[in-house]
Structure formats: C-alpha cells, structure tokens
Design an enzyme around this catalytic site. Structure first.
Site, PDB file in Angstrom:
ATOM      1  CG  HIS A  57      -0.108  -0.067   2.500  1.00 47.87           C
ATOM      2  ND1 HIS A  57       0.557   1.008   3.013  1.00 47.87           N
ATOM      3  CD2 HIS A  57       0.177  -1.117   3.308  1.00 47.87           C
ATOM      4  CE1 HIS A  57       1.209   0.641   4.089  1.00 47.87           C
ATOM      5  NE2 HIS A  57       1.005  -0.657   4.295  1.00 47.87           N
TER       6      HIS A  57
HETATM    7  O1  LIG Z   1       5.719  -0.123  13.656  1.00 44.10           O
HETATM    8  P1  LIG Z   1       4.378  -0.116  13.012  1.00 44.10           P
HETATM    9  O2  LIG Z   1       3.240  -0.008  14.002  1.00 44.10           O
HETATM   10  O3  LIG Z   1       4.277   0.901  11.926  1.00 44.10           O
HETATM   11  O4  LIG Z   1       4.229  -1.583  12.369  1.00 44.10           O
HETATM   12  C1  LIG Z   1       3.139  -1.907  11.519  1.00 44.10           C
HETATM   13  C2  LIG Z   1       3.682  -2.398  10.185  1.00 44.10           C
HETATM   14  O5  LIG Z   1       4.522  -1.430   9.632  1.00 44.10           O
HETATM   15  P2  LIG Z   1       6.075  -1.710   9.327  1.00 44.10           P
HETATM   16  O6  LIG Z   1       6.706  -2.419  10.485  1.00 44.10           O
HETATM   17  O7  LIG Z   1       6.105  -2.552   8.083  1.00 44.10           O
HETATM   18  O8  LIG Z   1       6.622  -0.352   9.094  1.00 44.10           O
HETATM   19  C3  LIG Z   1       2.510  -2.679   9.248  1.00 44.10           C
HETATM   20  O9  LIG Z   1       2.937  -3.029   7.951  1.00 44.10           O
HETATM   21  P3  LIG Z   1       2.378  -2.202   6.662  1.00 44.10           P
HETATM   22  O10 LIG Z   1       3.123  -2.733   5.478  1.00 44.10           O
HETATM   23  O11 LIG Z   1       0.893  -2.483   6.574  1.00 44.10           O
HETATM   24  O12 LIG Z   1       2.660  -0.728   6.904  1.00 44.10           O
HETATM   25  C4  LIG Z   1       1.720  -3.809   9.869  1.00 44.10           C
HETATM   26  O13 LIG Z   1       0.637  -4.141   9.029  1.00 44.10           O
HETATM   27  C5  LIG Z   1       1.189  -3.454  11.244  1.00 44.10           C
HETATM   28  O14 LIG Z   1       0.578  -4.596  11.785  1.00 44.10           O
HETATM   29  C6  LIG Z   1       2.215  -2.890  12.188  1.00 44.10           C
HETATM   30  O15 LIG Z   1       2.995  -3.956  12.769  1.00 44.10           O
HETATM   31  P4  LIG Z   1       3.266  -4.206  14.318  1.00 44.10           P
HETATM   32  O16 LIG Z   1       2.844  -5.638  14.457  1.00 44.10           O
HETATM   33  O17 LIG Z   1       2.456  -3.318  15.182  1.00 44.10           O
HETATM   34  O18 LIG Z   1       4.731  -4.034  14.496  1.00 44.10           O
END
Ligand SMILES: O=P(O)(O)O[C@H]1[C@H](OP(=O)(O)O)[C@@H](OP(=O)(O)O)[C@H](O)[C@@H](O)[C@H]1OP(=O)(O)O
Length: 446
Positions: A57
């Site tokens: 996305h």
């Molecule tokens: O650290 P956050 O809360 O932003 O983590 C997100 C994930 O983001 P990412 O670690 O990839 O930067 C998110 O992935 P995305 O591709 O949809 O942006 C993920 O879906 C979400 O569950 C968060 O993961 P977390 O399990 O809270 O670390």
C-alpha cells in the site's frame, strides 16, 4: 515540488516508513518517468504475455501504537527540554502535535498518489498488458488485503489507470483475499511462535539495550538538555518516526529531523554510533526477525502466495502452448509483511551472517535493507515473455530488473526458474508448514 534542500539527508534510512522516491530518485523530478530500457522486453523477438504485480500500500499515517509514542515524546520535550537552539524552539513554538489515535495506519492523500502514479508508470511500461483493452476483455484481476489502507490503495491504482486512459467509470472490481494477502494472520505456527512469542524478537530487545543505542539516547538527551535517563530508545525512535512521517505525509523537512541530523555523520558512522544508522538497523532487525530470514516460519508462511503466483504463471504458460493467454494481469495489494516473507522465501537479500544485536558494526554493507526493499508502494513484478526459444520470466523490484538468486540470466527461461524453485514448488505446503507443533496443540486444547 520538493527541492533537494527540503529532503532530509537521513530520508534514505527510513526503512518501511520511507518514500518510494528515495529508491527511485529520478521520480522526484518527474513522477511519471519510465526508464524504457529497464522495462523493455529482454530481446527483440520477445513479447510480454502475462504480468503479476505484488504491491505494498501507499504512504500511510502511523499506527496507533506509534502515535502513542509520538505523544509521549512530545510531552517529554515540551515539559523537560531546556536547550536554547533554533531546532528546539521550532518544535516548541511552531510545531503543532496533529496526530490522533484514530488515524491508525490509514492511507493518506500522498499514499493515493503513490498508487495512482505507479499505475500510470506500469501502464506505460507494459502497454500491451496493462491496457484498457485488457481490462474490457476482463483479462485483468485486482486482489487486495482487507485492511483499509490496501483497499484504498487498489482503488487509487484503478483511478490512476482510468485517468491515464482518459475513460470514465468502467466498473472496476476488486476481490478481498486475506488468505493470500494476509497469510501471516492465518498461519497458526507464525502467530504462536512469532507474533505472540515475546522471545521471537529478542535480538531487537537486546539491541535496544546495546551500547550503541545507549549512546544514541545520551546524544539525544544532551541535544535537548534533558536528564539522560528520561530519553528511552522508544522515544528516540518516536523522533525518527516523526521525521519520516512528516516527510512522507506532508513533504516537510520538519524540526524533528534537525534533532537527528548530525553534521559529523561520517565520523559517527565510523564509530557505529550515528543516530540514524543505529535506528535504521533497529528497524531492519525487526523486519529480519519478524518477516525475513530470522525464523523459518516467517518465510514459509508465504508458501500460499508463492504457489498462487506460480499457478498464474503456469496457467499462462499452458494457455500459451495451447492457444492464447487468457488472463493477462493480476494486481495484488498487501503489506510490507506480505512482500518481505515472499522475497525471503525466494532467496532475495540473504546475508551470509544473520543480523543480530551484537554484530551491527559488521553489517554496514548488509543486503537486507528495508529502506531499499519495502518503502511505501514497493512492488514486485513477475513478467512472462514469449520469445522464439520459449517463455522467459523477468523479475522487477520497485520497477528495476533484478536477477533471481543464483541465476545469472536477467530473463531466464521460465522452465529454468521453475527448476530453480523445484523444491518449493513440490513442497512448501502452507497447511503443513503452519500447523502448530504437537505439544502446542495439546496446550491450546487444555
Ligand atoms: O511499527 P508499526 O506499528 O508501523 O508496524 C506496523 C507495520 O509497519 P512496518 O513495520 O512494516 O513499518 C505494518 O505493515 P504495513 O506494510 O501495513 O505498513 C503492519 O501491518 C502493522 O501490523 C504494524 O505492525 P506491528 O505488528 O504493530 O509491528
């Protein structure tokens, strides 16, 4: 339009919170630019017949978890920081805290643009496949994860195509398929042993308590004139995220970035204590142990998607041999956690030495660098070509051609690729890989 001076120097280290433009800097001047030589058929006698695109996305708001951290940082800075420099004065007097918890990871306007523009570039890159004719002939399929940011992204992608082709509503459809795009949620073994297991990310935890991180916290505390023990790794990270979000969402080089900017970065890099590269590594550790090579189940949870992609390519190759290729294009939108496990399953960006809390100084040249691999709207393309000597497959990451691991030909015969992945194609069964180990099943039954 952004000028170079409004781009934070540290923007290339933002990991999964980075802009797509940082991995393709020519887009800063012309967002619709397509490097024709990079996307042209591998030889003059080749013609593209099928394309599968897997897309993350676009730019999004922070998740609630990180918005809470941002609020905590803001409170500490507003109540405790006593530095008298311009940067802090800008934060205190000119920067309103505008993030609210309900924003929780939703797609922002820039995120819609990311996908609209990507759609135009892909249509320009593969005009015979991503075309109005293909769409009207129902030879194009759209699949997405159920998350709002992905559904909004796929709709933005479709809008981009309509505008590019200059046509009105053509009744675009999309299918939500979480088994494919959010396989990680449905893989019990992954959920149990990684997602719900506090020790799975122990390297991240250890790195947060490392000397490098300690030094980073002390430097930020001294920059703000705050007692050192009041600045935790989570707060430093919140400042880093703030800089990245302000830039990705609003194209602003915010005062939070100045807080992290180190004019003597080179010297600090040599010492391994540069704020930014320490924080970049911390994020890569999370991706490595949660979505990459750290644990086998991370990769194996994507078996279902791997098989689905090859099923589509196989079908196209069958159609090609016995008539005409019916389906031309599949566009699939998911998450960083959809793309990274698949890339790892297929052997891309594998370092000889695992990323750990203690080997940061020797990982400066690591292959596993999420800033380069999965920024917002990151994309993997599998393009099948019919050539005189048979079907060939080319792989692109973020619109740049990449060779498959251990295959030197940039567009090998499809049969060669299948052969290369024969073990995975013959095995890698999602149900089996994702089964809970026997003792865990007993525990949950009790
Ligand atoms: O650290 P956050 O809360 O932003 O983590 C997100 C994930 O983001 P990412 O670690 O990839 O930067 C998110 O992935 P995305 O591709 O949809 O942006 C993920 O879906 C979400 O569950 C968060 O993961 P977390 O399990 O809270 O670390």
């Amino acid at each position: 339009k952004l000028t170079n001076s409004s781009i934070p120097a540290i923007a290339v280290y933002f990991g999964t919170k980075g802009r797509y433009e940082e991995v393709n800097p020519h887009l800063i001047d012309d967002i619709l630019f397509v490097n024709k030589s990079a996307v042209s058929p591998p030889a003059a006698d080749c013609r593209s017949v099928h394309l599968v695109a897997l897309i993350r996305h676009g730019t999004r708001f922070p998740t609630t978890k990180n918005i809470k951290k941002i609020h905590r940082l803001y409170d500490v800075v507003m109540t405790e920081a006593s530095a008298t420099d311009q940067c802090l004065s800008d934060i205190k007097n000119k920067w309103p805290l505008w993030y609210t918890e309900d924003m929780d990871g939703k797609l922002v306007e820039k995120g819609k643009d990311d996908l609209r523009h990507l759609a135009v570039r892909l249509s320009k890159s593969f005009p015979s496949l991503i075309s109005e004719e293909t769409l009207r002939g129902e030879r194009m399929e759209f699949i997405t994860s159920s998350k709002h940011r992905c559904v909004d992204s796929i709709q933005a992608f479709q809008e981009g195509l309509l505008k590019h082709w200059g046509v009105g509503d053509v009744g675009f459809r999309h299918y939500v398929n979480d088994s494919l795009m959010r396989f990680f949620d449905q893989c019990k073994r992954f959920v149990e042993s990684i997602e719900n297991n506090k020790t799975a990310l122990k390297e991240v935890k250890l790195f947060k308590a490392s000397l490098e991180m300690d030094e980073v916290c002390r430097r930020m505390a001294s920059r703000l004139q705050i007692p050192p023990n009041h600045i935790t790794p989570d707060l430093v990270e919140a400042a880093f995220f703030l800089c990245s979000y302000e830039f990705a969402i609003k194209s602003r080089n915010s005062p939070w970035c100045n807080l992290l900017d180190e004019s003597d970065a080179q010297a600090w890099i040599l010492n391994s204590y540069c704020l930014t590269i320490v924080l970049e590594y911390k994020n890569d550790l999370k991706q490595y142990w949660k979505r990459g090579y750290g644990h086998e189940i991370n990769r194996k949870s994507s078996c279902v998607l791997f098989h689905d992609i090859f099923k589509r390519l196989d079908q196209a190759s069958y159609d090609y041999r016995f008539g005409e290729v019916t389906k031309a294009v599949t566009i699939q939108v998911g998450h960083g956690e959809t793309l990274l496990p698949l890339l790892s399953l297929m052997g891309f960006f594998r370092d000889e030495t695992p990323l750990t809390a203690t080997n940061f100084p020797m990982q400066h040249s690591r292959k596993f660098r999420s800033s380069q691999i999965v920024p917002y709207s990151a994309n993997l393309l599998f393009v099948l070509y019919e050539c005189t000597d048979g079907l060939r497959l080319q792989f692109f990451l973020n619109e740049k051609p990449m060779t498959f691991p251990n295959i030197s030909d940039p567009a090998p015969l499809y049969a060669t690729v299948r052969n290369h992945y024969s073990d995975l194609l013959g095995g890698c069964d999602f149900e089996k890989e994702c089964e809970l180990p026997k003792d865990k099943v007993k525990n949950t039954e009790l």
